[in-house]
Design a protein around this motif. Structure first.
Motif, PDB file in Angstrom:
ATOM      1  N   LEU A 126       0.838  -1.205   0.000  1.00 53.28           N
ATOM      2  CA  LEU A 126       0.000   0.000   0.000  1.00 53.28           C
ATOM      3  C   LEU A 126       0.874   1.256   0.000  1.00 53.28           C
ATOM      4  CD1 LEU A 126      -2.969   0.822   0.065  1.00 53.28           C
ATOM      5  CD2 LEU A 126      -2.825   0.945   2.545  1.00 53.28           C
ATOM      6  N   ALA A 127       1.923   1.216   0.816  1.00 52.15           N
ATOM      7  CA  ALA A 127       2.782   2.393   0.911  1.00 52.15           C
ATOM      8  C   ALA A 127       3.444   2.674  -0.432  1.00 52.15           C
ATOM      9  CB  ALA A 127       3.843   2.178   1.993  1.00 52.15           C
ATOM     10  N   ILE A 128       3.944   1.635  -1.074  1.00 51.69           N
ATOM     11  CA  ILE A 128       4.611   1.859  -2.366  1.00 51.69           C
ATOM     12  C   ILE A 128       3.607   2.384  -3.389  1.00 51.69           C
ATOM     13  CG2 ILE A 128       5.834   0.731  -4.251  1.00 51.69           C
ATOM     14  CD1 ILE A 128       7.143  -1.074  -2.241  1.00 51.69           C
ATOM     15  N   MET A 129       2.379   1.844  -3.332  1.00 50.44           N
ATOM     16  CA  MET A 129       1.373   2.331  -4.281  1.00 50.44           C
ATOM     17  C   MET A 129       1.052   3.787  -4.040  1.00 50.44           C
ATOM     18  SD  MET A 129      -1.262  -0.700  -4.979  1.00 50.44           S
ATOM     19  CE  MET A 129      -2.091   0.368  -6.111  1.00 50.44           C
ATOM     20  N   MET A 130       0.985   4.171  -2.753  1.00 50.80           N
ATOM     21  CA  MET A 130       0.681   5.559  -2.455  1.00 50.80           C
ATOM     22  C   MET A 130       1.776   6.472  -2.974  1.00 50.80           C
ATOM     23  SD  MET A 130      -0.918   5.142   1.305  1.00 50.80           S
ATOM     24  CE  MET A 130      -0.432   6.707   1.951  1.00 50.80           C
ATOM     25  N   MET A 131       3.026   5.997  -2.849  1.00 53.21           N
ATOM     26  CA  MET A 131       4.130   6.847  -3.265  1.00 53.21           C
ATOM     27  C   MET A 131       4.243   6.954  -4.772  1.00 53.21           C
ATOM     28  SD  MET A 131       7.153   6.162  -0.546  1.00 53.21           S
ATOM     29  CE  MET A 131       7.025   4.406  -0.501  1.00 53.21           C
ATOM     30  N   THR A 132       3.885   5.897  -5.465  1.00 60.42           N
ATOM     31  CA  THR A 132       4.147   5.892  -6.903  1.00 60.42           C
ATOM     32  C   THR A 132       2.944   6.295  -7.738  1.00 60.42           C
ATOM     33  OG1 THR A 132       3.646   3.551  -6.947  1.00 60.42           O
ATOM     34  CG2 THR A 132       5.957   4.147  -6.754  1.00 60.42           C
ATOM     35  N   SER A 133       1.766   6.361  -7.136  1.00 61.26           N
ATOM     36  CA  SER A 133       0.602   6.742  -7.937  1.00 61.26           C
ATOM     37  C   SER A 133       0.488   8.254  -7.983  1.00 61.26           C
ATOM     38  CB  SER A 133      -0.675   6.168  -7.323  1.00 61.26           C
ATOM     39  OG  SER A 133      -0.603   4.778  -7.281  1.00 61.26           O
ATOM     40  N   SER A 134      -0.342   8.704  -8.867  1.00 60.65           N
ATOM     41  CA  SER A 134      -0.602  10.126  -8.922  1.00 60.65           C
ATOM     42  C   SER A 134      -2.039  10.330  -9.355  1.00 60.65           C
ATOM     43  CB  SER A 134       0.331  10.799  -9.921  1.00 60.65           C
ATOM     44  OG  SER A 134      -0.223  12.054 -10.284  1.00 60.65           O
ATOM     45  N   ALA A 135      -2.644  11.366  -8.820  1.00 65.70           N
ATOM     46  CA  ALA A 135      -4.042  11.626  -9.156  1.00 65.70           C
ATOM     47  C   ALA A 135      -4.168  12.212 -10.550  1.00 65.70           C
ATOM     48  CB  ALA A 135      -4.636  12.575  -8.132  1.00 65.70           C
ATOM     49  N   HIS A 136      -3.055  12.712 -11.089  1.00 67.08           N
ATOM     50  CA  HIS A 136      -3.186  13.513 -12.293  1.00 67.08           C
ATOM     51  C   HIS A 136      -2.882  12.776 -13.588  1.00 67.08           C
ATOM     52  CE1 HIS A 136      -3.913  16.660  -9.526  1.00 67.08           C
ATOM     53  NE2 HIS A 136      -2.749  16.442  -8.937  1.00 67.08           N
ATOM     54  N   ARG A 137      -2.411  11.562 -13.476  1.00 65.34           N
ATOM     55  CA  ARG A 137      -2.215  10.805 -14.708  1.00 65.34           C
ATOM     56  C   ARG A 137      -2.534   9.336 -14.424  1.00 65.34           C
ATOM     57  NH1 ARG A 137       2.377   8.201 -13.276  1.00 65.34           N
ATOM     58  NH2 ARG A 137       3.745   9.358 -11.898  1.00 65.34           N
ATOM     59  N   THR A 138      -2.908   8.638 -15.468  1.00 69.72           N
ATOM     60  CA  THR A 138      -3.126   7.210 -15.258  1.00 69.72           C
ATOM     61  C   THR A 138      -1.766   6.542 -15.128  1.00 69.72           C
ATOM     62  OG1 THR A 138      -3.279   7.001 -17.624  1.00 69.72           O
ATOM     63  CG2 THR A 138      -5.343   6.918 -16.384  1.00 69.72           C
ATOM     64  N   LEU A 139      -1.785   5.352 -14.552  1.00 74.78           N
ATOM     65  CA  LEU A 139      -0.534   4.647 -14.338  1.00 74.78           C
ATOM     66  C   LEU A 139       0.107   4.295 -15.661  1.00 74.78           C
ATOM     67  CD1 LEU A 139      -1.549   2.251 -11.479  1.00 74.78           C
ATOM     68  CD2 LEU A 139      -0.014   4.202 -11.363  1.00 74.78           C
ATOM     69  N   LEU A 140       1.404   4.414 -15.672  1.00 77.97           N
ATOM     70  CA  LEU A 140       2.154   4.047 -16.854  1.00 77.97           C
ATOM     71  C   LEU A 140       1.952   2.559 -17.131  1.00 77.97           C
ATOM     72  CD1 LEU A 140       3.954   6.067 -18.338  1.00 77.97           C
ATOM     73  CD2 LEU A 140       5.923   4.863 -17.340  1.00 77.97           C
ATOM     74  N   GLY A 141       1.668   2.227 -18.354  1.00 76.84           N
ATOM     75  CA  GLY A 141       1.557   0.818 -18.699  1.00 76.84           C
ATOM     76  C   GLY A 141       0.162   0.270 -18.558  1.00 76.84           C
ATOM     77  N   GLN A 142      -0.746   1.082 -18.027  1.00 78.56           N
ATOM     78  CA  GLN A 142      -2.094   0.579 -17.829  1.00 78.56           C
ATOM     79  C   GLN A 142      -2.850   0.532 -19.151  1.00 78.56           C
ATOM     80  OE1 GLN A 142      -4.318   2.598 -14.858  1.00 78.56           O
ATOM     81  NE2 GLN A 142      -6.268   1.999 -15.723  1.00 78.56           N
ATOM     82  N   PRO A 143      -3.392  -0.609 -19.509  1.00 78.08           N
ATOM     83  CA  PRO A 143      -4.167  -0.698 -20.745  1.00 78.08           C
ATOM     84  C   PRO A 143      -5.397   0.202 -20.649  1.00 78.08           C
ATOM     85  CG  PRO A 143      -3.615  -2.885 -19.915  1.00 78.08           C
ATOM     86  CD  PRO A 143      -3.273  -1.912 -18.847  1.00 78.08           C
ATOM     87  N   ALA A 144      -5.611   0.998 -21.675  1.00 76.57           N
ATOM     88  CA  ALA A 144      -6.659   2.007 -21.607  1.00 76.57           C
ATOM     89  C   ALA A 144      -8.061   1.409 -21.546  1.00 76.57           C
ATOM     90  CB  ALA A 144      -6.539   2.933 -22.816  1.00 76.57           C
ATOM     91  N   GLU A 145      -8.208   0.179 -22.029  1.00 76.40           N
ATOM     92  CA  GLU A 145      -9.549  -0.401 -22.090  1.00 76.40           C
ATOM     93  C   GLU A 145     -10.002  -1.010 -20.776  1.00 76.40           C
ATOM     94  OE1 GLU A 145     -11.794  -1.294 -24.826  1.00 76.40           O
ATOM     95  OE2 GLU A 145     -10.870   0.238 -26.067  1.00 76.40           O
ATOM     96  N   LEU A 146      -9.126  -1.037 -19.780  1.00 76.02           N
ATOM     97  CA  LEU A 146      -9.475  -1.711 -18.524  1.00 76.02           C
ATOM     98  C   LEU A 146     -10.616  -0.984 -17.834  1.00 76.02           C
ATOM     99  CD1 LEU A 146      -6.323  -2.935 -16.653  1.00 76.02           C
ATOM    100  CD2 LEU A 146      -7.968  -4.202 -18.013  1.00 76.02           C
ATOM    101  N   GLY A 147     -11.709  -1.706 -17.672  1.00 75.22           N
ATOM    102  CA  GLY A 147     -12.864  -1.093 -17.022  1.00 75.22           C
ATOM    103  C   GLY A 147     -12.591  -0.810 -15.564  1.00 75.22           C
ATOM    104  N   ALA A 148     -11.799  -1.669 -14.933  1.00 77.35           N
ATOM    105  CA  ALA A 148     -11.618  -1.568 -13.497  1.00 77.35           C
ATOM    106  C   ALA A 148     -10.858  -0.318 -13.108  1.00 77.35           C
ATOM    107  CB  ALA A 148     -10.871  -2.784 -12.981  1.00 77.35           C
ATOM    108  N   ALA A 149      -9.999   0.113 -13.991  1.00 77.44           N
ATOM    109  CA  ALA A 149      -9.101   1.179 -13.591  1.00 77.44           C
ATOM    110  C   ALA A 149      -9.454   2.486 -14.275  1.00 77.44           C
ATOM    111  CB  ALA A 149      -7.670   0.775 -13.908  1.00 77.44           C
TER     112      ALA A 149
END
Lengths: 403, 308, 362
Positions: free
Chosen positions: B284-307
């Motif tokens: 959880l801590a690593i996710m909090m540090m590496t995520s950002s509210a202003h961009r989608t995660l690098l590498g995330q497939p755009a079609e993913l409904g979940a994300a």
């Protein structure tokens, strides 16, 4: 919720053919089943014995069979706690005029209340053995008040005269006596003098087993120490295996345990080529090379005794406890790795415990921080209630009671 | 202490050994989920696939006497469950996350039902490579026992990254995941691509299950998986949809889990419940540090409904 | 879609009903394959779930916590979030409610119970509110964070129950001090079902009204539909996300409080029994509709209530009901695809439910 992205072509009916085939298959199945289903609801619900599907049950000798219910907290074939109880239940099932009903994997929630009630209301049970410790308060106590004519006999030894309902009883065995003997075998067999104990939770029952095992080992081998790993819960196979490996890495060459299902630990020990002492039931077939002995329950005797008493209406003690002497607990037969010399010493201790001449907890006894927990000249026999509040690890145990 | 044992030195060794023993199921399931999600679909049901795989591997190994047949059977069962997921999700208005959860329940239930007679018997297990035979220290030898399956998993992680980045198949998969419209415009059948990806993902998750029952802890019972399948699905997001990072994430997670028992075996046991949640806090801590509210995660497939 | 309202109602009832019939049929085939008579299984299930007054109450009791935990997933779903953190909210809510009970013990049962409910809900709300905050402020995926937080909550719960809050008298089953018999939540009049059922039904109704009939609900659903559109129309996405997640957590915390106050009377490891995870299923099966959560929870309660009888009278494994549940969920969720298929068919020619599924579309 976002629906799946779809290509327009896949909407054609042909795409659904397999789905429809399966639906049609299902319907055909329903048609096939619905014929015998018709008369079933007509069966009188008030007479559960007439329910369909019971033809397999052995025909009761008397006109109204005496129904006994057994409730287990885990799967009944777990090579451990629940298996020990279901082996006892199997002996009850062999008694004439007795019908048993078993339910496994019943959590210690309102579910167990409903299972007990269902056994009474729908199966007509007049005696129930809820075998998990956590079933007692509040679940059994609540039901016992509601059904004063049904007997609730609980495994855990928590009954208090005058405080709990009259139709409740409780039984438990001093299995730490068997662990003491197993400790002797372990202490004499170990070459590294390092023993291991994998335990679920730091509660008095478990601590008593750890201490008795260690005291047994050190009575014959003062250099022996016991390293303890608590996993945190009663059934966590991966963590138990990890604990067994960690202990083996530390040079432990005999280990034992107090978890619900010792199967994984026994097998891991065998894989690592070290010795193991079982718990709850006989696990010798899982470790033909390394299995030394084990501390086993012998519930069959208690259950058949109880059923005889309740059925005949004779009086019996509400609180029943016993160890090797009363036959509540027993040792697994010695494994091939146990020397004759060791067997002799272990048997001697077993005989002394059975005769009541050997007292495990007597002063002076120090815990592993150096504090005296039982002063010189005092001894606590197995029936001493002080032992049930145990909150220390004796000298020779490596580890702390986690808080 | 007497001094002949490893003592505190044993802790890092046990952690490394633990990582090698505990992480393979995470690795296989997260690789499977990675493949599935790259195609633009989420299969939350891999926990069910993992348990079904574990059960069928144990059963087949017991009946046939060959653990490798068991592994194949586990993969086959996983393939079928994956294909079922893909097929159902292909229907309009069917939600992939919901079907995943339903298939998880189904898989777990079926495995427990069919697995009842398998709790007692002992089945032949998978062999291991003995990488530590040069050493005279038995703890070291034990730590370096590496199961063949795990070795395959490591190779697979790198191969999958290569496949996704450099091959036509990988490109197709990514196009389906990034924009199904483009894939369709290029004349490809997106549904079919996702079917293959989900089925292969299921195969891998099933194989991961066979590791649980046939190698470590190496037994079949109902408490075998304590949510490893669910966690592995979460690790994919943690690993940003990169197979090699899935490998690192699995190792990290496995070693964090081995820390608690290892510390206790040398007598350090304070806060053991808190230690056992360390891997989750760390993730959880690593996710909090590496995520950002202003961009989608690098590498995330755009079609993913979940994300979304 | 300009369909008459009656058509939609007809679909909303017919499709799930047909799905249930089909799942029961598939389950029957499965049972037959295992050499047990399917009819006796159906009969025992009926007897165990709703066949007698006792069985019905059994099902109702089991449904009660599921209604509340289902809201943990169903409410955030209106914003397009998949939150699976009900288990964590439940255990921490339960623990907090015990603390409140001890602090307020001198004020009498009414104050204690209200205090317990409020505290449990508040702690649950904070817990899942964190999931919402992480999502909207840090972009952390809410499904993973809520899953991780379940594990963390359980670890914290165990550590506190076995450590600082342990009742020294709870020897072999570490528990907190009991809240006292006088402070227990009683049964509904004339029934053996505790008040948690009413809490669940009221919470579902409240959530339905909130989400479907208020400005808050409308703006929340707008966020779920299109974040950009919502932002353009001046809706604070952050506030909506956090507030909805907090409401969801409050429902979970309340579930924990009712488990303590109505069943256990203390907080111990028995509270960790998967109600939070079962709630996820209920929510998805109810298509995230708070109103539909009520019957779905009942259905699930009935299935689990009948499980014991299947074990005892037919010697089937306990997992039998899990298989049925699995089949049921898969078929019901897959049947979503049949909504809207009757657009061109005349409403008058409606054949029997089960047959229509095959006949109409094949």
């Amino acid at each position: 919720m976002a629906p799946c992205m779809e290509s327009p072509t896949s909407r054609s009916p042909v795409a659904y053919l397999p789905l429809f085939t399966s639906l049609a298959l299902g319907l055909a199945g329903l048609a096939a089943c619905s014929k015998p289903a018709e008369p079933a609801p007509a069966a009188p619900a008030a007479a559960p014995a007439a329910a369909p599907g019971e033809e397999k049950a052995p025909a009761p000798a008397a006109d109204k069979p005496f129904t006994v219910g057994f409730i287990y907290v885990g799967p009944k074939g777990d090579y451990g706690y629940n298996q020990a109880h279901s082996e006892g239940a199997a002996q009850v099932a062999k008694m004439p005029g007795i019908k048993i009903r078993e339910e496994e994997n019943v959590p210690e929630t309102v579910a167990v209340q409903k299972t007990m009630e269902s056994m009474i209301e729908l199966d007509g049970a007049s005696l129930i053995f809820p075998t998990s410790f956590g079933y007692f308060d509040p679940h059994i106590l609540k039901l016992a008040e509601k059904y004063p004519k049904v007997w609730f006999l609980h495994c855990g030894g928590m009954y208090v005269e005058g405080k709990h309902p009259k139709n409740v009883g409780s039984y438990f065995g001093y299995i730490d006596e068997a662990q003491y003997v197993a400790g002797i075998v372990a202490g004499l067999t170990s070459k590294t003098n390092k023993l291991g104990f994998i335990a679920a939770k730091p509660i008095p029952q478990v601590l008593r087993n750890i201490n008795s095992f260690t005291l047994g080992a050190r009575s014959v081998n003062p250099k022996a120490t016991t390293a303890v790993v608590f996993t945190g819960d009663w059934s966590l196979p991966t963590k138990e295996a990890e604990a067994a490996n960690s202990l083996a890495d530390q040079g432990v060459d005999v280990m034992t345990m107090h978890v619900d299902s010792p199967k994984v630990i026994v097998e891991t020990a065998e894989k690592r080529g070290i010795f193991v002492s079982g718990y709850h039931a006989n696990q010798s077939s899982l470790a033909p090379k390394g299995y030394l002995t084990g501390a086993e329950w012998n519930w069959g005797k208690i259950y058949t005794d109880y059923v005889t008493h309740v059925k005949a209406g004779t009086a019996f003690p509400h609180l029943l406890r016993g160890g090797l002497k009363e036959g509540f607990v027993k040792m697994s037969p010695y494994g091939a790795a146990v020397s004759e010399e060791t067997k002799k010493k272990a048997d001697a201790a077993k005989d002394a415990l059975t005769a009541g001449t050997l007292i495990i907890y007597k002063g002076p006894l120090k815990d592993n921080t150096g504090k005296v927990v039982i002063p010189d000249g005092t001894s606590q026999a197995q029936t001493d209630v002080e032992l049930e509040k145990m909150n220390y690890l004796v000298e020779g145990v490596v580890g702390k009671i986690p808080s | 202490m007497e001094g002949e044992a490893l003592g505190l030195l044993g802790v890092p060794l046990a952690v490394i050994g633990g990582a090698l023993r505990v992480s393979p199921p995470y690795l296989f399931v997260s690789l499977g989920e990675c493949l599935t999600e790259k195609s633009g679909r989420v299969n939350l049901g891999l926990e069910g696939t993992l348990i079904m795989g574990a059960m069928s591997a144990y059963g087949v190994s017991y009946l046939s006497g060959s653990p490798w047949l068991g592994v194949l059977a586990a993969g086959g069962v996983g393939l079928l469950l994956g294909a079922l997921h893909a097929y159902l999700c292909q229907q309009p208005r069917v939600n992939d996350i919901a079907i995943g959860i339903a298939l998880m329940i189904f898989g777990v239930g079926l495995a427990f039902f069919l697995g009842k007679p398998l709790i007692q018997p002992t089945a032949p297990r998978l062999p291991a490579f003995e990488f530590g035979n040069w050493s005279s220290s038995s703890p070291l030898r034990a730590a370096l026992q590496i199961n063949v399956l795990f070795a395959i998993g490591i190779v697979l992680a790198f191969a999958m990254r290569y496949m996704l980045q450099r091959t036509r198949w990988g490109l197709l998969l990514r196009v389906a995941g990034e924009s199904s419209d483009s894939a369709r415009a290029m004349g490809y059948d997106v549904a079919r691509i996702r079917l293959y990806a989900t089925a292969c993902g299921g195969f891998l998750a099933g194989v991961g299950g066979s590791f649980l029952s046939l190698y470590y802890p190496g037994s079949w019972n109902e408490g075998l998986s304590s949510g490893q399948g669910l966690m592995a699905v979460a690790l994919v997001i943690f690993a940003r949809w990169d197979p090699v990072r899935c490998l690192w994430a699995s190792l990290l997670f496995g070693s964090a889990g081995a820390l608690g028992p290892a510390l206790q075996s040398v007598g350090i046991s304070g806060g053991y419940h808190l230690l056992s949640v360390a891997p989750y806090v760390l993730t959880l801590a690593i996710m909090m540090m590496t995520s950002s509210a202003h961009r989608t995660l690098l590498g995330q497939p755009a079609e993913l409904g979940a994300a979304k | 879609m300009s369909q008459p309202a009656s058509r939609l109602d007809f679909e909303a009832v017919l499709v799930p009903l047909a799905a249930i019939v089909v799942s029961l049929a598939l389950f029957g085939v499965f049972i037959l394959c295992n050499g047990v008579s399917a009819s006796s299984v159906y009969y025992e299930m009926y007897r165990g779930a709703f066949g007698t007054w006792f069985s019905t109450q059994n099902s109702l009791t089991r449904a009660a916590p599921l209604m509340l935990t289902a809201l943990c997933t169903a409410l955030p779903a209106h914003l397009g979030l998949v939150v699976i953190g009900g288990e964590g909210a439940l255990v921490l809510g339960a623990l907090a409610s015990v603390v409140a009970a001890h602090l307020l013990a001198s004020f009498g049962p009414w104050v204690v119970l209200i205090g317990m409910g409020l505290t449990g809900a508040a702690v649950g709300a904070l817990w899942l509110g964190m999931v919402g905050a992480l999502r909207t402020l840090r972009g952390v995926n809410e499904t993973i964070s809520s899953l991780l937080m379940n594990y963390i909550a359980i670890g914290v719960f165990k550590q506190i129950v076995e450590g600082p809050m342990r009742d020294p008298a709870s020897l072999n089953k570490p528990s907190t001090l009991p809240i006292g018999d006088a402070n227990m939540l009683g049964s509904l009049p004339g029934m053996d079902v505790h008040w948690g059922l009413v809490y669940g039904v009221v919470a579902c109704l409240f959530s339905y009204v909130l989400m479907r009939r208020t400005v808050f609900g409308f703006s929340a659903r707008m966020v779920g539909g299109n974040v950009r559109a919502a932002q353009l129309s001046g809706i604070s996405v952050t506030k909506r996300v956090i507030a909805t997640c907090m409401l969801a957590g409050a429902a979970g915390g309340l579930a924990g409080m009712t488990e303590v106050a109505a069943i256990h009377g203390t907080a111990n490891a028995s509270l960790i029994c998967g109600y939070g995870y079962a709630g996820i299923l209920v929510a998805f099966l109810a298509r995230q509709n708070p109103l539909a959560v009520i019957p779905v929870a009942l259905l699930l309660g009935g299935i689990s209530a009948s499980g014991g009888l299947l074990q005892r009278s037919l010697s089937l494994p306990d997992a039998t009901v899990n298989v049925l549940q699995g089949i049921l969920f898969v078929v019901i969720l897959a049947s979503e695809t049949f909504y809207g298929r009757w657009k061109r068919a005349p409403a008058a020619t409606v054949p029997a439910p089960a047959a229509s599924v095959v006949a109409e579309v094949a």
